[in-house]
Design an enzyme around this catalytic site. Structure first.
Site, PDB file in Angstrom:
ATOM      1  N   ASP A  32       0.962  -1.249   0.172  1.00 36.12           N
ATOM      2  CA  ASP A  32       0.109   0.120   0.206  1.00 36.12           C
ATOM      3  C   ASP A  32       0.903   1.290  -0.009  1.00 36.12           C
ATOM      4  O   ASP A  32       2.011   1.009   0.180  1.00 36.12           O
ATOM      5  CB  ASP A  32      -1.005  -0.016   1.102  1.00 36.12           C
ATOM      6  CG  ASP A  32      -1.802   1.252   1.304  1.00 36.12           C
ATOM      7  OD1 ASP A  32      -2.227   1.606   0.303  1.00 36.12           O
ATOM      8  OD2 ASP A  32      -2.014   1.614   2.318  1.00 36.12           O
ATOM      9  N   SER A  33       0.394   2.409   0.042  1.00 37.67           N
ATOM     10  CA  SER A  33       0.972   3.610  -0.143  1.00 37.67           C
ATOM     11  C   SER A  33       1.602   3.841   1.427  1.00 37.67           C
ATOM     12  O   SER A  33       2.369   4.548   1.562  1.00 37.67           O
ATOM     13  CB  SER A  33       0.315   4.942  -0.342  1.00 37.67           C
ATOM     14  OG  SER A  33      -0.847   4.925   0.582  1.00 37.67           O
ATOM     15  N   CYS A  95      -4.419  -1.496  -1.877  1.00 39.71           N
ATOM     16  CA  CYS A  95      -4.595  -0.070  -1.840  1.00 39.71           C
ATOM     17  C   CYS A  95      -5.848   0.297  -3.055  1.00 39.71           C
ATOM     18  O   CYS A  95      -5.382  -0.264  -4.333  1.00 39.71           O
ATOM     19  CB  CYS A  95      -3.261   0.297  -2.352  1.00 39.71           C
ATOM     20  SG  CYS A  95      -3.448   2.313  -2.655  1.00 39.71           S
ATOM     21  N   THR A  97      -6.629   3.070  -4.404  1.00 36.22           N
ATOM     22  CA  THR A  97      -5.972   4.035  -5.430  1.00 36.22           C
ATOM     23  C   THR A  97      -4.980   3.311  -6.595  1.00 36.22           C
ATOM     24  O   THR A  97      -5.160   3.466  -7.673  1.00 36.22           O
ATOM     25  CB  THR A  97      -5.338   5.034  -4.635  1.00 36.22           C
ATOM     26  OG1 THR A  97      -6.067   5.640  -3.564  1.00 36.22           O
ATOM     27  CG2 THR A  97      -4.978   6.269  -5.526  1.00 36.22           C
ATOM     28  N   GLU A 173      -1.513   8.620   8.664  1.00 36.75           N
ATOM     29  CA  GLU A 173      -0.155   8.321   8.684  1.00 36.75           C
ATOM     30  C   GLU A 173       0.529   9.009   9.735  1.00 36.75           C
ATOM     31  O   GLU A 173       1.917   8.416  10.024  1.00 36.75           O
ATOM     32  CB  GLU A 173       0.512   8.667   7.256  1.00 36.75           C
ATOM     33  CG  GLU A 173       0.123   7.558   6.038  1.00 36.75           C
ATOM     34  CD  GLU A 173       0.635   6.260   6.261  1.00 36.75           C
ATOM     35  OE1 GLU A 173       1.585   6.342   6.596  1.00 36.75           O
ATOM     36  OE2 GLU A 173       0.022   5.511   5.798  1.00 36.75           O
ATOM     37  N   CYS A 205     -11.002   3.246   0.735  1.00 34.41           N
ATOM     38  CA  CYS A 205      -9.581   3.356   0.810  1.00 34.41           C
ATOM     39  C   CYS A 205      -9.277   2.218   2.185  1.00 34.41           C
ATOM     40  O   CYS A 205      -9.938   2.340   3.088  1.00 34.41           O
ATOM     41  CB  CYS A 205      -9.307   4.779   1.075  1.00 34.41           C
ATOM     42  SG  CYS A 205      -7.592   4.984   1.768  1.00 34.41           S
ATOM     43  N   HIS A 207      -7.112   2.627   4.066  1.00 32.95           N
ATOM     44  CA  HIS A 207      -6.821   3.343   5.439  1.00 32.95           C
ATOM     45  C   HIS A 207      -7.952   3.353   6.324  1.00 32.95           C
ATOM     46  O   HIS A 207      -7.787   3.556   7.425  1.00 32.95           O
ATOM     47  CB  HIS A 207      -6.118   4.760   4.974  1.00 32.95           C
ATOM     48  CG  HIS A 207      -4.703   4.700   4.837  1.00 32.95           C
ATOM     49  ND1 HIS A 207      -3.926   4.519   3.414  1.00 32.95           N
ATOM     50  CD2 HIS A 207      -3.568   5.216   5.526  1.00 32.95           C
ATOM     51  CE1 HIS A 207      -2.936   4.433   3.755  1.00 32.95           C
ATOM     52  NE2 HIS A 207      -2.536   4.915   4.508  1.00 32.95           N
TER      53      HIS A 207
HETATM   54  N1  DGL Z   1      -4.631   3.308   0.992  1.00 30.39           N
HETATM   55  C1  DGL Z   1      -4.863   3.432   0.036  1.00 30.39           C
HETATM   56  C2  DGL Z   1      -6.056   3.387  -0.871  1.00 30.39           C
HETATM   57  O1  DGL Z   1      -6.566   2.335  -0.600  1.00 30.39           O
HETATM   58  C3  DGL Z   1      -4.065   4.796  -0.693  1.00 30.39           C
HETATM   59  C4  DGL Z   1      -4.206   6.070   0.162  1.00 30.39           C
HETATM   60  C5  DGL Z   1      -3.395   7.277  -0.561  1.00 30.39           C
HETATM   61  O2  DGL Z   1      -2.258   6.937  -0.384  1.00 30.39           O
HETATM   62  O3  DGL Z   1      -3.936   8.147  -0.742  1.00 30.39           O
HETATM   63  O4  DGL Z   1      -6.487   4.108  -1.776  1.00 30.39           O
END
Ligand code: DGL
Length: 284
Positions: A32-33, A95, A97, A173, A205, A207
């Site tokens: 993931d990011s 993730c 995104t 984060e 998302c 997160h």
């Molecule tokens: N956790 C990620 C998602 O599911 C990325 C969030 C991000 O880095 O903007 O989209």
């Protein structure tokens, strides 16, 4: 651990799937990011507990949601190539995104199974009593054609409100998920949706499950909140099974963690979410 993952323990099909003779002990790469994908990896570790897992957080480049498609594709390729060097048998793009921005290209380039994350629009539209559903996503996801097509395909005559949530990933984060700032930001996104009468909220998302308690707190008991950790894990399990790639070793699998950002700062954050002390290594 994501709530939907906990509920599924009794219904797991592990015993049916584990009766094959081959055993593939190569690790599975999950990325993931940042720390969001840990919500998916926890579910994988819980359901497929003998699999070896490697997690990569591209924290140095988070949030992906504010980056261009081209940039995300480049990062995803780099991470995938690194996983291949580590001899992973499958990759989970934990993730939303990165899934909407880069998974198609990634699948063209590599031959191992690649599992992505898609928001639970279909079950949400089916479960919503008043047919009013909200989806919380990053800016990049909200602008993605792939995502908009998915919404149209599965909306099932529901009104679907797509809510980008800029700033939320950054707070998570920075380990501020329980802060008044986070509550204020979340309220600014959620209250207008509640005023429109939505009864179901999809977390689009990875997160956002990390702030699910705060979302429930703001929205109250009557709002359904949908996550995707379990469907992703089940899809991974199906793919590994059909490719005869399940690890049938009886021992508990290992989990290794990497981050592209300064690791001492990440250590505490990862350990807190994983609920046990762990070592975060430097990624690239
Ligand atoms: N956790 C990620 C998602 O599911 C990325 C969030 C991000 O880095 O903007 O989209």
């Amino acid at each position: 651990m994501p709530t939907d993952c906990k509920l599924s323990v009794q219904t797991s099909t592990n015993s049916q799937l584990n009766n094959q003779h081959t055993s593939d002990e190569r690790p599975i790469g999950v990325f993931d990011s940042g720390i969001g994908g840990l919500s998916i990896m926890q579910c994988i570790a819980h359901q497929l507990h003998n699999e070896n897992l490697i997690y990569v957080a591209d924290t140095l480049h988070a949030p992906y949601g504010e980056k261009s498609t081209q940039f995300i594709q480049q990062r995803v390729n780099e991470i995938a190539n690194w996983f291949i060097e580590k001899n992973t048998k499958a990759i989970v793009v934990a993730c939303n995104t990165a899934t909407v921005s880069a998974i198609d290209k990634l699948r063209e380039n590599i031959s191992i199974p690649v599992i992505g994350v898609e928001p639970a629009i279909k079950p949400a539209a089916n479960l919503s009593k008043n047919k009013k559903v909200a989806i919380l996503v990053t800016k990049a996801t909200s602008e993605s054609q792939r995502f908009l097509s998915l919404v149209n395909q599965y909306r099932n005559n529901s009104d679907v409100y797509i809510q980008p949530c800029p700033g939320l990933v950054e707070l998570i984060e920075q380990d501020q998920k329980d802060s008044p700032n986070c509550k204020e930001l979340l309220s600014s996104y959620l209250l207008p949706l509640l005023n429109k009468g939505v009864d179901t909220i999809v977390l689009g998302c990875t997160h956002y499950p990390l702030v699910k308690p705060m979302i429930s707190d703001i929205c109250g008991q009557n709002i359904m909140i949908m996550e995707t950790a379990l469907p992703v894990t089940e899809q991974l399990q199906r793919r590994l099974n059909s490719n005869q790639m399940l690890n049938n070793n009886k021992e508990l699998g290992t989990a290794h963690f990497y981050s592209s950002k300064n690791c001492s700062a990440q250590q505490q954050l990862f350990s807190h979410i994983w609920q046990r002390p762990l070592l975060v290594n430097k990624f690239l």
